[in-house]
Enzyme design. Sequence first.
Site, PDB file in Angstrom:
ATOM      1  N   HIS A  88      58.170  55.001 -72.844  1.00 44.64           N
ATOM      2  CA  HIS A  88      58.751  56.210 -73.443  1.00 44.64           C
ATOM      3  C   HIS A  88      60.139  56.427 -72.859  1.00 44.64           C
ATOM      4  CE1 HIS A  88      58.220  59.121 -70.079  1.00 44.64           C
ATOM      5  NE2 HIS A  88      57.184  58.362 -69.764  1.00 44.64           N
ATOM      6  N   ASP A  90      61.879  59.409 -73.325  1.00 45.77           N
ATOM      7  CA  ASP A  90      62.228  60.803 -73.086  1.00 45.77           C
ATOM      8  C   ASP A  90      62.038  61.174 -71.623  1.00 45.77           C
ATOM      9  OD1 ASP A  90      59.394  60.598 -73.603  1.00 45.77           O
ATOM     10  OD2 ASP A  90      59.306  62.758 -73.920  1.00 45.77           O
ATOM     11  N   ASP A 121      60.154  57.210 -64.383  1.00 48.48           N
ATOM     12  CA  ASP A 121      59.323  57.698 -65.485  1.00 48.48           C
ATOM     13  C   ASP A 121      60.137  57.802 -66.745  1.00 48.48           C
ATOM     14  OD1 ASP A 121      57.244  58.864 -66.951  1.00 48.48           O
ATOM     15  OD2 ASP A 121      57.510  60.831 -66.062  1.00 48.48           O
ATOM     16  N   GLU A 154      56.502  61.607 -74.880  1.00 50.31           N
ATOM     17  CA  GLU A 154      55.543  61.597 -73.778  1.00 50.31           C
ATOM     18  C   GLU A 154      55.688  62.844 -72.902  1.00 50.31           C
ATOM     19  OE1 GLU A 154      53.678  60.980 -69.949  1.00 50.31           O
ATOM     20  OE2 GLU A 154      55.828  61.253 -70.285  1.00 50.31           O
ATOM     21  N   GLU A 155      56.912  63.265 -72.667  1.00 52.43           N
ATOM     22  CA  GLU A 155      57.141  64.407 -71.792  1.00 52.43           C
ATOM     23  C   GLU A 155      56.770  65.739 -72.428  1.00 52.43           C
ATOM     24  OE1 GLU A 155      57.649  64.038 -68.726  1.00 52.43           O
ATOM     25  OE2 GLU A 155      58.488  62.021 -68.558  1.00 52.43           O
TER      26      GLU A 155
END
Length: 158
Positions: A88, A90, A121, A154-155
């Site tokens: 991801h 984001d 991340d 995702e976030e």
Amino acid sequence: MPKLDYHPEMNEDTYTHYLSLLTELLQIKSISTDPAFDGEIVKTAEWLAKTLESSGFTTEIISGYGNPIVYAHYEVDPEAETVLIYGHYDVQPASINDGWKSDPFVLSERDGRLFGRGVVDNKGQFMIYVAVIKELIAAKNLKYNIKFVIEGDEETGG
């Protein structure tokens, strides 16, 4: 799961290429929790698609399910096994006021560690796969078909 072959002679070049790609990607503020950054989200998806296309991937930016999803595939041989890589792009908001020692959207290195919003991340993780696979394609040494699914929600719990 298939294991990608390790090639020590590509290590330094691959790492340099990885740092270059990661530097570019981190500069795009793909903050999915703030609608003010919607343009950056789109820019990130387009950058990823273009980066993968430059190595011969067929890409598609999928819209309509939240933030864009980048789907890319590279086929070495229809009979070869396929590896799927998820990531991801984001990130959460970040600023110097949050305790960062340097601009969180500029890659920096301190004490042998990389710092920047998304390095852990999750931009840093999937970009190492991108860099290594791009090098394997260039060396004509990729043994597996590759599919990437890189999304931008995702976030936000997507």
